[in-house]
Scaffold this motif. Sequence first.
Motif, PDB file in Angstrom:
ATOM      1  N   PHE A   1       1.041  -1.136   0.033  1.00 48.02           N
ATOM      2  CA  PHE A   1       0.307  -0.096   0.432  1.00 48.02           C
ATOM      3  C   PHE A   1       0.765   1.016   0.158  1.00 48.02           C
ATOM      4  CE2 PHE A   1      -3.819  -1.956   1.465  1.00 48.02           C
ATOM      5  CZ  PHE A   1      -4.719  -1.686   0.735  1.00 48.02           C
ATOM      6  N   ALA A   2       2.055   1.644   0.674  1.00 46.43           N
ATOM      7  CA  ALA A   2       2.407   2.587   0.852  1.00 46.43           C
ATOM      8  C   ALA A   2       4.011   3.064   0.089  1.00 46.43           C
ATOM      9  CB  ALA A   2       3.562   2.444   2.154  1.00 46.43           C
ATOM     10  N   ALA A   3       4.038   1.455  -0.916  1.00 44.40           N
ATOM     11  CA  ALA A   3       4.954   1.522  -2.373  1.00 44.40           C
ATOM     12  C   ALA A   3       3.490   2.066  -3.257  1.00 44.40           C
ATOM     13  CB  ALA A   3       5.519   0.382  -2.141  1.00 44.40           C
ATOM     14  N   ALA A   4       2.405   1.542  -3.206  1.00 46.82           N
ATOM     15  CA  ALA A   4       1.042   1.793  -4.637  1.00 46.82           C
ATOM     16  C   ALA A   4       1.166   3.570  -4.189  1.00 46.82           C
ATOM     17  CB  ALA A   4       0.556   1.197  -4.834  1.00 46.82           C
ATOM     18  N   LEU A   5       1.021   4.300  -2.880  1.00 51.11           N
ATOM     19  CA  LEU A   5       0.066   5.188  -2.605  1.00 51.11           C
ATOM     20  C   LEU A   5       1.370   5.786  -3.519  1.00 51.11           C
ATOM     21  CD1 LEU A   5      -0.902   4.297   1.040  1.00 51.11           C
ATOM     22  CD2 LEU A   5      -2.579   5.441  -1.609  1.00 51.11           C
ATOM     23  N   LEU A   6       3.019   6.378  -2.922  1.00 49.52           N
ATOM     24  CA  LEU A   6       4.149   7.283  -3.009  1.00 49.52           C
ATOM     25  C   LEU A   6       3.778   6.690  -5.178  1.00 49.52           C
ATOM     26  CD1 LEU A   6       6.729   5.489  -1.225  1.00 49.52           C
ATOM     27  CD2 LEU A   6       5.980   7.538  -0.967  1.00 49.52           C
ATOM     28  N   GLU A   7       3.593   5.654  -5.544  1.00 45.93           N
ATOM     29  CA  GLU A   7       3.182   5.768  -6.864  1.00 45.93           C
ATOM     30  C   GLU A   7       2.885   6.518  -8.040  1.00 45.93           C
ATOM     31  OE1 GLU A   7       3.134   1.184  -7.951  1.00 45.93           O
ATOM     32  OE2 GLU A   7       5.321   1.353  -6.923  1.00 45.93           O
ATOM     33  N   ARG A   8       1.119   6.690  -7.284  1.00 49.07           N
ATOM     34  CA  ARG A   8       0.357   7.330  -7.140  1.00 49.07           C
ATOM     35  C   ARG A   8       0.132   8.546  -6.774  1.00 49.07           C
ATOM     36  NH1 ARG A   8      -5.279   3.553  -7.110  1.00 49.07           N
ATOM     37  NH2 ARG A   8      -3.768   1.662  -8.289  1.00 49.07           N
ATOM     38  N   GLY A   9       0.943   9.296  -6.905  1.00 47.91           N
ATOM     39  CA  GLY A   9       1.183  10.823  -6.599  1.00 47.91           C
ATOM     40  C   GLY A   9       1.168  11.565  -4.804  1.00 47.91           C
ATOM     41  N   ALA A  10       0.725   9.945  -3.555  1.00 48.12           N
ATOM     42  CA  ALA A  10       0.655  11.100  -2.550  1.00 48.12           C
ATOM     43  C   ALA A  10       1.326  11.980  -2.065  1.00 48.12           C
ATOM     44  CB  ALA A  10       0.977   9.754  -1.198  1.00 48.12           C
ATOM     45  N   ALA A  11       1.660  12.425  -1.880  1.00 46.65           N
ATOM     46  CA  ALA A  11       2.313  13.835  -1.042  1.00 46.65           C
ATOM     47  C   ALA A  11       2.539  13.838  -0.419  1.00 46.65           C
ATOM     48  CB  ALA A  11       1.300  14.864  -0.229  1.00 46.65           C
ATOM     49  N   LYS A  12       2.351  12.505   0.340  1.00 46.99           N
ATOM     50  CA  LYS A  12       3.278  12.154   1.378  1.00 46.99           C
ATOM     51  C   LYS A  12       2.505  10.578   2.035  1.00 46.99           C
ATOM     52  CE  LYS A  12       3.584  15.315   5.395  1.00 46.99           C
ATOM     53  NZ  LYS A  12       3.844  16.293   6.526  1.00 46.99           N
ATOM     54  N   VAL A  13       3.384  10.411   2.775  1.00 44.29           N
ATOM     55  CA  VAL A  13       2.869   8.273   2.952  1.00 44.29           C
ATOM     56  C   VAL A  13       3.483   8.099   4.377  1.00 44.29           C
ATOM     57  CG1 VAL A  13       2.976   6.221   2.689  1.00 44.29           C
ATOM     58  CG2 VAL A  13       2.524   8.013   1.101  1.00 44.29           C
TER      59      VAL A  13
END
Length: 234
Positions: free
Chosen positions: A21-33
């Motif tokens: 989840f954390a990796a996918a969130l970063l890939e999708r452009g989350a500002a911060k994880v």
Amino acid sequence: MEIAGAVALVTGANRGLGRRFAAALLERGAAKVYAAARNPESIDLPGVVPLRLDVTDPASIRDAAAVTSDVTLLVNNAGSSTGASLLGGSLEDIRLEMDTHYFGTLAVTREFAPVLERNGGGAVLNVLSVLSWFTAPQVAAYSAAKSAAWSLTNALRLELAPQKTQVTALHVGYMDTDMAKHVEGPKVDPAVVAGLALDGVEEGRFEVLADDASRNVRAGLAGDLSGLYPALVS
Ligand SMILES: NC(=O)c1ccc[n+]([C@@H]2O[C@H](COP(=O)([O-])OP(=O)(O)OC[C@H]3O[C@@H](n4cnc5c(N)ncnc54)[C@H](OP(=O)(O)O)[C@@H]3O)[C@@H](O)[C@H]2O)c1
């Protein structure tokens, strides 16, 4: 909700589905994880903000919330799996399942609900299971806890609607993680599951059924229980 620009917090993010989840969130452009874990030193994913959080420890939840006031997406992923049956298993294990999946998810969501509200509503993603709807002796304590977490998810969706916080439930069968390492047979890729679940969040879906096992059992609930438990009538 859009993942790009979101500030996400994932519980149990050091391994398994949470790490995906954390990796996918970063890939999708989350500002911060925020990658939350009982032991933040075990976080090895570049780009995330490690955070100490034990979902069964109220003080650790409060401490985590105190330094993450910008969260807009909460992913309740942390989970235990003791293998306890309800008659043969230890009450300690049975309670641990409830403490983690039910009370843990509830405590974290209660702490973060005001944070999400202050940040415009946002979203909660709860990791449930096909075992929210189906049980067997060797997973009975886990299943009961996931059933409770399913009911909790439906109730929190109603309670959080007025503050415009959307709530998505993820249901899935066996995934290829440590939790299911004893399981032989087909297991779905947790990276694929994380992607499907985040698609569901982006689409504002109430429920994501990530594999055939979840879809079949969900459909089976509409029929006689002997369909799901044929051994009862054979
Ligand atoms: N694997 C499957 O087949 C499957 C199927 C359906 C649903 N699920 C659900 O998917 C989620 C992720 O599981 P997984 O497959 O990735 O299992 P996993 O590889 O065993 O990872 C479990 C994660 O939860 C963390 N955790 C456990 N208790 C915690 C606590 N009290 N506070 C904070 N973190 C805690 C673990 O941290 P530590 O490293 O500190 O132990 C670990 O990061 C769980 O909710 C699980 O029930 C799994």
